[in-house]
Design an enzyme around this catalytic site. Sequence first.
Site, PDB file in Angstrom:
ATOM      1  N   ASP A  79       0.787  -1.233   0.000  1.00 37.40           N
ATOM      2  CA  ASP A  79       0.000   0.000   0.000  1.00 37.40           C
ATOM      3  C   ASP A  79       0.826   1.294   0.000  1.00 37.40           C
ATOM      4  OD1 ASP A  79      -1.805  -2.023   0.204  1.00 37.40           O
ATOM      5  OD2 ASP A  79      -2.959  -1.153   1.840  1.00 37.40           O
ATOM      6  N   GLU A 311      -3.657  -7.252  13.568  1.00 37.76           N
ATOM      7  CA  GLU A 311      -3.214  -7.121  12.173  1.00 37.76           C
ATOM      8  C   GLU A 311      -1.735  -6.775  12.104  1.00 37.76           C
ATOM      9  OE1 GLU A 311      -4.425  -4.594   8.138  1.00 37.76           O
ATOM     10  OE2 GLU A 311      -5.130  -3.936  10.105  1.00 37.76           O
TER      11      GLU A 311
END
Length: 342
Positions: A79, A311
């Site tokens: 990303d 995460e």
Amino acid sequence: VQHTSNANPPAILLTVDSMLNRDLLTKNDLNAIYPRIKQWLIWYNTTQTGPQLYTYRWRGRNDSNPFQLNPQTLTSGLDDYPRASHPTNREYHLDLKCWMAFAARVLQRISHRVTFQSKRKADNYDFWVNKLNDFELLNKYHWSPKLKMYTDFGMNSKHVSLTRKPRTHPDEPQSSLTRHTAATPQWGPVDHLGYVSMFPLMLQLLPPDCSQLGALLTHIHNPNTLWTKYGVRSLSRTDDLYMAYNTEHDGPYWRGAIWINMNYLILKGVHHYAHTPGPHANQAAIVYKELRNNLISNIQRQYYKTGYVWENYNDKTGNGQGSHPFTGWTSLVLLIMAEDFQ
């Protein structure tokens, strides 16, 4: 919506490679997956290539968004990890190059198995495998002797910031932050030390006796750059974009946080070199032991504290952050505990 011409990492081949190592694929499995993987990698090799032979470029980078500090590379899976500040078709990306070198090896292994079982003439991937895994070509296109690290190459400026136009009247609405480049971008290595820099080690593309391996192990183990008590951070804390917002409202994602999927691949690579004779084996063994302990200890500590696996993890405190409960790649801690890197 992602355009169909844009590729993502062929990470499923890590699982295929592991299944080959464990001899878990039957003849029918191999016959079923071989033509699909072959066609998939032919597609990669004709649509995701870079400007030079045996270089590769992630598609989908957009230089037209004035609100992003560094144009994202969503297709890479990383990303907002910093890339060249000014995307062009001339740039080429280290991680995709390494994925393709690894993928070629896996395809060759499958081909040999299928050939052995069917007794037909083998598809010959030797030339492709040798070229993509050529150490001299890897260094030619991606090693920076000055920086002592592997990098992307592209048009890059270190003087990019998000700024706000001053108001011309007290009642005028505040403008949004937009990207401002104070120095002309220059062609060359993209100086961002982090996960991308480690891909040649992660996917075991380096000879065990090369100086580049020693340099990467030193970078990993350096607390001033990547090393923490909780794992290896995604971006060096000395980087200009460390923990920087990419837009006014988009906080840092791959700019310092500790991600277990990448740490697993780093551990896998370090474990390989620790058990391969060479001048860096002892250094790799030290990094392996300490990193494994740090990862397991912190994930366990955060689980007892919060009741969740997370995460990713904060590089300063070790605290879990992002999505939770997250039993996706963070569950790799079980393989880390078992020292299972096949």
